[in-house]
Structure formats: C-alpha cells, structure tokens
Design a protein around this motif. Structure first.
Motif: not given
Ligand code: IPE
Ligand code: IPE
Ligand code: MG
Length: 264
Positions: A40-45, A54, A58, A84, A89, A96, A100
């Motif tokens: 599940m990637d890309g939440n931060g972007r 960020r 999430h 997750a 991480n 952050e 989470l």
């Molecule tokens: C995934 O999203 C969630 C976790 C790793 C906890 P990211 O937080 O890695 O989002 P990006 O990759 O920075 O966009």
C-alpha cells in the motif's frame, strides 16, 4: 476543514462505479486468485500533491484498504495480505510513525465489528512485539475476536520485513534442532513455510504495487517466488475497486508456468 478537502478528493473514487459492474461481469469467477498481496504505497505523495501533511495521505489510504477488503469479501478471495508498516519504516520522522500507529489503533477499533460482520479474520503479521503497547493490545483483541471468521484472512504486515520473517523462521527451526525434536535433514521447503508468519496459507497468486515503484521493499520475499506482479502508477489513496478489478482481469490473462512448459 482539511478533512473536508480530503473528503472531496475521496468522493471522486465513486465516479467510476458503473465501470466496476462491467468489469465484475467480465471476470472468470472460477479463476480468481486465492491470495492477493498489496504494497500500500504512495500515501505521502498523495498528500504532498495536495499540500497536505503526510498523515492525511495515510488516513486516505485507510479508505482504500476498507474498499479493497470489501471487494475481496464480495468476490470470496480467500486471503489478502497488505503491507502497512515495514521494519524499515521506523526510520521515518517520529511524528509520522506516531500518526501511523494512532491510525492503526483507530482502524482496528473502529472497523472490527464491521470486519467481523463480513467474516474477516484479522491476522497481524510481523515482529508485533516491537509495536507500541496500545497498538499490540488492539491487534490482539482483533485477532482473538475474529479468529473463527472464514470468509477472508486479512494479513496486515506491521513491523513486517521479509528478511526478519525468514530470520525468525530459521531461529524457530534451529531451536527445534537443538532440542533434538527434528534433525537438520528434516529441514525442507514445507518446514520453512510452516514457520513463516503465513504458515498454512497459499502463496500469493497476485502482487499489486501502486505508486509507480518497481521493487519489493522487503515484502514477502519467500512467498512471492512465483507470484504475478501488477504495477500501477496510481497512488494507494486513489486506488479503488476498479483498479483492483483491472488487476484481477489482467491476472486472468497471464500464463503461469511455474518453471514448466505451457499446460504442463
Ligand atoms: C505507504 O505510503 C505507507 C507506509 C509506508 C507506511 P508512503 O508513506 O510510503 O508514501 P510515499 O511512498 O512516500 O508516497
Ligand atoms: C513499502 O513502502 C512499505 C509499505 C508500503 C508499508 P516504502 O515506501 O517503505 O518503500 P520504499 O522505501 O519506497 O522502498
Ligand atoms: Mg512509499
């Protein structure tokens, strides 16, 4: 206010709903994957693109998880494993990590009744003992309360690392060898499988990685040996039912050979 803005973005996902019905009809329901894994990637972007913190990404990502769990129960896909929080991480800023963990407790507490109603067995996987005490407690309640559910096993990777999983399995096996319960010659693939967090479950048939990166990031290193990959640039908070169904349809076009020849 910020929550409202984020809500407006989430609601865009329902616009593609009619497509979903069409896609469901084109699926071969007899050939669905038994186990789907998702990074599940890309939440931060997602949050960054909206100039939001960020943590909002999430939170939006939890909505995607909710939807995909729902689809899996509807389609009767037996196992869903989601990544997750990785063993790596913890390197992220403390605020952050805290956000989470807070979100995790909130998700488990808020969703548990609904998950149980849908027949979901919640199975957290990873080195759970290193999670904060309140998160661990919430997860144990969820595991216990949902243990007899049989529609979907939801493995949630938390403080999960593919390498630590293998290390844990090797240690558990070494203890048995040392105690004389088994001999070194008894170590085979089945025994290793039986000592992984995913013991008793089939390997994933399909791995989905949203957000455009082409790597495993230490996810299910042993179990993904013959898994089909489906990668998409769509960020996880934008990932919905339609994307999932597209992945399933694509999976059904694949020819899996497992090292053999076609139809062997
Ligand atoms: C995934 O999203 C969630 C976790 C790793 C906890 P990211 O937080 O890695 O989002 P990006 O990759 O920075 O966009
Ligand atoms: C993988 O994503 C872990 C989760 C989605 C929980 P990361 O964002 O941590 O992966 P890298 O650092 O880009 O490889
Ligand atoms: Mg990431």
């Amino acid at each position: 206010m910020l929550g409202k803005i984020a809500g407006m973005w989430w609601s865009r996902k329902t616009a593609d709903q009619p497509d979903a019905d069409k896609l469901i009809k084109s699926l071969d329901h007899g050939r669905l994957p038994k186990h789907v894994a998702i990074i599940m990637d890309g939440n931060g972007r997602w949050a960054g693109k909206r100039r939001l913190p960020r943590a909002f990404g999430h939170r939006a990502g939890v909505e995607s998880l909710r939807e995909i769990v729902k689809v899996c129960t509807e389609l009767k896909i037996g196992v869903l494993t989601v990544y997750a929080f990785s063993t790596e991480n913890w390197k992220r800023p403390q605020d952050e990590v805290d956000a989470l963990m807070k979100l995790l407790v909130e998700y488990v507490n808020k969703e548990l009744d609904e998950l149980c109603a849908k027949g979901v067995r919640v199975n957290p996987v990873g080195r759970l003992e290193d999670l904060p005490a309140n998160a661990l407690a919430a997860l144990e309640v969820a595991r216990e309360k949902s243990r007899d559910n049989s529609c979907l096993v939801l493995n949630i990777g938390l403080n999960y690392g593919g390498r630590t999983e293998i290390v844990d399995a090797v240690q558990a096996i070494a203890v048995k060898v040392k105690a004389g319960e088994i001999s070194a010659e008894d170590i085979n693939e089945k025994l290793i499988n039986d000592n992984l967090y995913t013991a008793g479950l089939p390997d994933p048939d399909l791995l989905i990685r949203p957000a455009g990166d082409f790597r495993l990031s230490n996810f299910l290193l042993w179990q993904l040996a013959y898994t089909e990959f489906w990668l998409t640039p769509v960020l996880w908070p934008d990932f919905g039912r339609v994307h999932f169904l597209q992945a399933l349809l694509d999976f059904q076009q694949r020819e899996r050979r497992f090292g053999g020849l076609k139809d062997s």
